[in-house]
Design an enzyme around this catalytic site. Structure first.
Site, mmCIF file in Angstrom:
data_model
loop_
_atom_site.group_PDB
_atom_site.id
_atom_site.type_symbol
_atom_site.label_atom_id
_atom_site.label_comp_id
_atom_site.label_asym_id
_atom_site.label_seq_id
_atom_site.Cartn_x
_atom_site.Cartn_y
_atom_site.Cartn_z
ATOM 1 N N LYS A 22 -0.184 2.395 -13.233
ATOM 2 C CA LYS A 22 0.336 2.066 -11.897
ATOM 3 C C LYS A 22 -0.470 0.952 -11.242
ATOM 4 O O LYS A 22 0.097 -0.035 -10.753
ATOM 5 C CB LYS A 22 0.301 3.313 -11.011
ATOM 6 C CG LYS A 22 0.516 3.053 -9.519
ATOM 7 C CD LYS A 22 0.345 4.328 -8.722
ATOM 8 C CE LYS A 22 0.518 4.085 -7.236
ATOM 9 N NZ LYS A 22 -0.728 3.672 -6.557
ATOM 10 N N ASN A 23 -1.789 1.093 -11.215
ATOM 11 C CA ASN A 23 -2.614 0.135 -10.485
ATOM 12 C C ASN A 23 -2.574 -1.256 -11.117
ATOM 13 O O ASN A 23 -2.630 -2.264 -10.415
ATOM 14 C CB ASN A 23 -4.054 0.640 -10.398
ATOM 15 C CG ASN A 23 -4.164 1.862 -9.499
ATOM 16 O OD1 ASN A 23 -3.310 2.113 -8.662
ATOM 17 N ND2 ASN A 23 -5.219 2.643 -9.673
ATOM 18 N N ARG A 97 1.051 0.123 0.050
ATOM 19 C CA ARG A 97 -0.244 -0.552 0.128
ATOM 20 C C ARG A 97 -0.349 -1.701 -0.869
ATOM 21 O O ARG A 97 -0.957 -2.732 -0.590
ATOM 22 C CB ARG A 97 -1.380 0.448 -0.092
ATOM 23 C CG ARG A 97 -2.747 -0.178 0.101
ATOM 24 C CD ARG A 97 -3.883 0.812 0.122
ATOM 25 N NE ARG A 97 -5.157 0.123 0.321
ATOM 26 C CZ ARG A 97 -5.636 -0.263 1.483
ATOM 27 N NH1 ARG A 97 -4.939 -0.025 2.582
ATOM 28 N NH2 ARG A 97 -6.784 -0.889 1.585
ATOM 29 N N ASP A 121 -1.690 6.040 0.604
ATOM 30 C CA ASP A 121 -2.252 7.382 0.725
ATOM 31 C C ASP A 121 -3.068 7.527 1.997
ATOM 32 O O ASP A 121 -3.744 6.601 2.436
ATOM 33 C CB ASP A 121 -3.174 7.684 -0.464
ATOM 34 C CG ASP A 121 -2.395 7.908 -1.744
ATOM 35 O OD1 ASP A 121 -1.291 8.452 -1.646
ATOM 36 O OD2 ASP A 121 -2.890 7.542 -2.815
ATOM 37 N N ASP A 319 -10.045 8.068 -8.542
ATOM 38 C CA ASP A 319 -8.713 8.676 -8.635
ATOM 39 C C ASP A 319 -8.690 9.952 -9.464
ATOM 40 O O ASP A 319 -7.703 10.683 -9.446
ATOM 41 C CB ASP A 319 -7.718 7.671 -9.223
ATOM 42 C CG ASP A 319 -7.310 6.614 -8.210
ATOM 43 O OD1 ASP A 319 -7.590 6.802 -7.014
ATOM 44 O OD2 ASP A 319 -6.713 5.604 -8.617
ATOM 45 N N MET A 341 -16.186 7.036 -2.064
ATOM 46 C CA MET A 341 -15.414 5.887 -1.587
ATOM 47 C C MET A 341 -14.441 6.195 -0.452
ATOM 48 O O MET A 341 -14.106 5.305 0.324
ATOM 49 C CB MET A 341 -14.664 5.254 -2.764
ATOM 50 C CG MET A 341 -15.588 4.690 -3.828
ATOM 51 S SD MET A 341 -14.677 3.752 -5.061
ATOM 52 C CE MET A 341 -15.979 3.442 -6.259
#
Length: 436
Positions: A22-23, A97, A121, A319, A341
């Site tokens: 996804k990223n 985002r 998120d 994640d 983070m």
């Protein structure tokens, strides 16, 4: 808002093939704006966030063609910059985002890039300063209108420079790289993110004609070129989904093979699971996880409690910390989960406590988990998915709990996981999707 009804406590068996990352996909899709030539991308995951970005690109004027199930081609010949000022763009851009990464390519190619304040998120403060400080150092003018919640950057010419990024932001690094590839002169990025997603973006840009060195390190040198051409690119398998499947296999005492994982791109993820007591075997490029009745968390050499913490690559990705936290609930031993983070990512632990987990939430960043060693399984319950990664962690917990659990707001899970219910049902899970 849809719901999952899960009958847990079942052991699963079979093979799972991870989706495209996804990223990485969100970055690669934005990079198609850098050229008017055809760009073909393989292994694009069919998930909400990616589909929203593809729709946004299409409405911006990119010609999009789905050539097969997970392969698309893009031609950004006729970009309509007026669309950036439309109410439709304000609505769609703010819901995703990843849309922030269209600014770098638009700035590089057209001298301007606008974006509404993006969503995503609800996992705590996620500042965007790194993006815009980088654009300004390249010569762009930045304007933010708080009343409109709109960011604007414009430049008549971008000029390469040396810059030290204020944080190793993955999306910030990607955005600045895409802006710098056609800037005049050489740009040096220090403290750049170096995740596999960034490495893949750089390799794709090089195949388009960009000049980038230092790939895989936190010091990148980018020599600007006048234009970029088309290319063909394949997205890596999703390391977060691979880690989620590892946690799922152990929590449900299942025998699962995860296919084609691009093992050498997983960094320390396999070793972090091994420290949690997880047994796994590399077979070719597949990860085989045998059925495990028990697993024991290691301690540090001096006998002190193990800490599992996130860090910029090559550290452990944040994640996956929610999956590690769920995994720890049934282990033998204790662990401190330190989420450095994001401030709000551990708040989902209240759902696990309701299920019988022994967790002490020390503060917004740290949780101590006392493993139950499978002596007291998690109890089924009704939950709400707060974000993508916590949602999958709760799904894993529900699949391990003997009985019926309900998870509401599963659209959050769908944002990052392709047909997760169908894929897990194919290896023995009992997940029913209910559309409300």
């Amino acid at each position: 808002m849809s719901t999952f009804e899960i009958i847990g406590g079942k052991s699963l068996k079979g093979e799972l093939t991870p989706q495209g990352a996804k990223n990485e996909a969100l970055q690669i899709l934005c990079a198609t704006l850098l050229t008017e030539e055809k760009v073909t991308i393989h292994n694009i995951p069919n998930i909400l966030d990616v589909n929203k970005l593809i729709e946004l690109l299409s409405e911006l004027g990119v010609s999009v063609c789905q050539e097969s199930k997970n392969t698309y081609s893009f031609e950004a010949k006729n970009i309509n910059l007026d669309y950036l000022n439309s109410p439709e763009f304000a609505s769609k851009g703010s819901s995703l985002r990843g849309s922030i990464m269209i600014i770098g390519p638009l700035l590089a190619r057209f001298g301007k890039g606008y974006i509404p304040r993006p969503g995503g998120d609800k996992i705590g403060r996620r500042r965007l300063d790194t993006h815009f400080l980088g654009f300004q150092k390249l010569g762009a003018k930045f304007n933010f209108n708080p009343g409109e919640n709109f960011y604007r950057v414009e430049a008549s010419e971008l000029k390469g420079c040396y810059m030290l990024l204020d944080e190793a932001s993955v999306t910030g690094t990607a955005n600045i790289i895409m802006a710098a590839v056609m800037a005049k002169g050489t740009t040096t990025l220090y403290n750049a993110a170096c995740e596999p997603y960034i490495q893949q973006l750089c390799r794709m840009l090089i195949s388009m004609g960009a000049k980038i060195s230092g790939i895989g390190s936190n010091l990148l040198s980018i020599e600007g070129v006048k234009s970029l051409s088309g290319c063909e690119h394949r997205v890596l398998p999703d390391m977060i989904e691979i880690g989620s499947f590892i946690g799922l296999a152990v929590m449900t005492k299942s025998e699962i093979t995860i296919k084609d994982v691009a093992y050498h791109e997983l960094g320390m993820i396999p070793d972090a699971f091994k420290r949690m007591g997880v047994k796994m075997e590399l077979r070719g490029d597949d990860i085989y996880i045998p059925k495990q009745e028990n697993y024991q968390i290691e301690t540090f050499i001096d006998g002190s409690i193990l800490t599992v913490a996130d860090a910029p690559w090559p550290g452990l990705t944040p994640d996956l910390l929610s999956v590690f936290l769920v995994l720890a609930t049934q282990a033998k031993g204790s662990v401190l989960i330190h989420q450095k983070m994001f401030e709000s990512r551990l708040f989902f632990t209240d759902k696990l406590i309701d299920m019988g987990a022994q967790i002490i939430l020390c503060d917004p960043h740290r949780a101590t988990v006392i493993g139950l060693n499978q002596e007291q399984g998690l109890r089924p319950t009704t939950m709400v998915s707060p974000d993508i990664r916590a949602g999958v962690a709760l799904l894993i917990a529900a699949l391990s709990a003997d009985g019926k659990s309900i998870i509401h707001n599963i659209d959050q899970i769908d944002r990052g996981y392709e047909n997760i219910d169908l894929r897990l049902n194919a290896i023995g899970a009992n997940i029913k999707r209910i559309s409300n």
